[in-house]
Design an enzyme around this catalytic site. Sequence first.
Site, mmCIF file in Angstrom:
data_model
loop_
_atom_site.group_PDB
_atom_site.id
_atom_site.type_symbol
_atom_site.label_atom_id
_atom_site.label_comp_id
_atom_site.label_asym_id
_atom_site.label_seq_id
_atom_site.Cartn_x
_atom_site.Cartn_y
_atom_site.Cartn_z
ATOM 1 N N HIS A 1 -13.009 10.995 1.274
ATOM 2 C CA HIS A 1 -12.975 9.602 1.722
ATOM 3 C C HIS A 1 -12.930 9.447 3.228
ATOM 4 C CE1 HIS A 1 -12.169 5.347 1.524
ATOM 5 N NE2 HIS A 1 -10.973 5.461 2.066
ATOM 6 N N GLU B 1 -7.141 1.422 -2.993
ATOM 7 C CA GLU B 1 -5.694 1.507 -3.192
ATOM 8 C C GLU B 1 -5.100 0.129 -3.468
ATOM 9 O OE1 GLU B 1 -4.018 4.103 -0.338
ATOM 10 O OE2 GLU B 1 -2.053 3.170 -0.388
ATOM 11 N N HIS C 1 -9.561 10.583 -1.461
ATOM 12 C CA HIS C 1 -8.964 9.377 -2.018
ATOM 13 C C HIS C 1 -8.720 9.581 -3.507
ATOM 14 C CE1 HIS C 1 -8.223 5.221 -3.081
ATOM 15 N NE2 HIS C 1 -8.237 4.896 -1.802
ATOM 16 N N ARG D 1 -3.918 10.194 6.436
ATOM 17 C CA ARG D 1 -3.928 8.792 6.853
ATOM 18 C C ARG D 1 -3.336 7.902 5.771
ATOM 19 N NH1 ARG D 1 -7.142 4.500 5.838
ATOM 20 N NH2 ARG D 1 -8.842 5.680 4.863
ATOM 21 N N LEU E 1 -15.555 4.031 -4.407
ATOM 22 C CA LEU E 1 -14.126 3.813 -4.185
ATOM 23 C C LEU E 1 -13.565 2.674 -5.025
ATOM 24 C CD1 LEU E 1 -11.590 4.461 -2.522
ATOM 25 C CD2 LEU E 1 -12.401 2.830 -0.816
ATOM 26 N N GLN F 1 -9.294 13.598 3.972
ATOM 27 C CA GLN F 1 -8.576 12.868 2.927
ATOM 28 C C GLN F 1 -9.440 12.716 1.686
ATOM 29 O OE1 GLN F 1 -7.432 8.402 3.147
ATOM 30 N NE2 GLN F 1 -5.546 9.553 3.416
ATOM 31 N N ARG G 1 -1.712 9.020 -0.159
ATOM 32 C CA ARG G 1 -2.929 9.420 -0.872
ATOM 33 C C ARG G 1 -2.995 10.913 -1.166
ATOM 34 N NH1 ARG G 1 -7.245 5.554 2.412
ATOM 35 N NH2 ARG G 1 -6.599 3.618 1.411
ATOM 36 N N PHE H 1 0.857 -1.182 0.000
ATOM 37 C CA PHE H 1 0.000 0.000 0.000
ATOM 38 C C PHE H 1 0.895 1.235 0.000
ATOM 39 C CE2 PHE H 1 -4.688 0.082 1.366
ATOM 40 C CZ PHE H 1 -5.034 -0.939 0.497
#
Length: 608
Positions: free
Chosen positions: A362, A264, A251, A407, A261, A249, A295, A128
Amino acid sequence: MQKRTNVNLDNIPTQQFDAIVIGAGGAGLRAALQLAESGHKIAVVSKVFPTRSHTVAAQGGINAALGNVTPDNWQWHMYDTIKGSDYLGDQDAIEFMCQEAAEIVRELEHFGVPFSRLDNGKIYQRAFGGQSQNYGEEQAHRTCAAADRTGHAILHSLYQQNIRLGSTIFEEYYSVDLLKAKDGAISGCVVMNIHNGEYQILQSPNILLATGGAGQVFRTNTNAGINTGDGLGMALRAGYPLQDMEFWQFHPTGIAGKGMLMSEAARGEGGVLRNALGEAFMEKYAPHVKDLASRDVVSRAIAVEVQEGRGCGPNKDYVLLDLTHLEDKVVKERLPGIRDISITFAGIDPVEQSVPVFPTCHYMMGGIPTNINGQVIYPNAQGQQETVTGLYAVGECACVSVHGANRLGGNSLLDIVVFGRKAALTISENLKSHSAVHLEHDKDSLEQIRTRIEHWHDSSAKEQTNNSEQNTSDNVTQIKKDLQAIMERGCGVFREHSLMQKALEELPAIEARLQEVQLSDQSDIFNLERLAAFELENLLAIAYATVTSALARQESRGAHSRIDFQERDDQAWLKHSLYCHQTRQLSYKTVNLTPKTHKPFEPKKRVY
């Protein structure tokens, strides 16, 4: 059809519990499980059936330094999380979370979470964004996954464990507000049965908020419709601040124009972002890790590509997520949910075609400030942090500050189970030393709730009696849409003083419309319009917190990216913001840079 113009809270049903958990996502159910296992009488309040809570939508996985694919340890995980937070995360809390991660994942496995497996039988771990080995060197594989339905698997397993232990669950009950005792301690909550509109008091000296995020404050988002910041609204009305609300955040890979979504995990399995020229453009923005930068970095890169005319489609307003070079087996076995979402909402099979994507709201990094034990904290008159007696918060609604200004993917599921368990252990220890004492409610506290409830009942009654004379063209749905549009224009991926100031100046008009709007539904049976009105009050308060905090922070840090202040300014802004709704003012507190066992990580330039 029954109509009420007043609500008598003095004589409504009251039930008593050792602890009450408000919210039945992963954080709430993990806490409830721990409390139930300890033998306490608990209740869980959820406005939806528990397995419909938003944790079910978490796709990619949960981080833990198991080292099953690449060498790893919790110290590297800690470093990556602090760097990912743009050094705003509290280092003691991040240290604790990363230390707990391996045990918490194995515990989930024992609860029944069907993690994907490697050929050697160990838990599968994927790469990730923002993960590294040896403090920023090679890419690490740290995210433990159950295909791309990890949140779904965790939520169902925790729900089943709670059923096994007989946890009392108030399904489809909405928590309206917190009750206080005469000494100021939190003593319970007033809830509404969504089925029939009846109210109850649930009394307990231990109230744990686990109500999730508030992404519905933005027009385009990945959040469920239930994510309306209910716990944050309750905390604000009870007089407690919200922390770091400027950090939202976006995304990078929501389906363009829709917001759903595309995890990721798609890039973790080898997916590549491309512009209209077919360029894998992340090489320009993050030469070392490319598409697996954090992100905030990837979202800004996409926004820049579109702004500079390299977007795709007839309006050049999105980029493409390309998975077509991957083996069909990888997409179908590792990313089945992603493929389903793409086919359903974009009409595109990612095995055959690239998927249009654009950043979408997100996750909320800020929230109700807490310490590591999940206890809600606030600054007293001397500026010192005090705990609120009887009130706890965990999960996305809380800000223990493990995410800081940004995050990392895979850390949200870890956050909810680590601190859900920790808060429950804290409550349990308190109950062992002091049996639950149910305090008499403060009359003013009860009166404030009564006034709020009666306002929305009166709104219904007034509409019924005067609908021929009143202007009924306005409605809660339209006000919410207008609020979301203001927030998207004023506090999106890139921010600038005049846009945020304009958003702040537009909010009072939204507030006035919400005060005056009349509800068309007078029923008490599944009155979702009245429920939406309660929720919109929460979203509006969160919008004020967000814009006020963002306007004041004159720097760019993590997800807060200002065109007019493009650099991070540690000297002036390495501090947490605290927003108080009663005064609409900000105060600040220091960032904890002193972990307990590891040497501190000094802030430095963040490069991927």
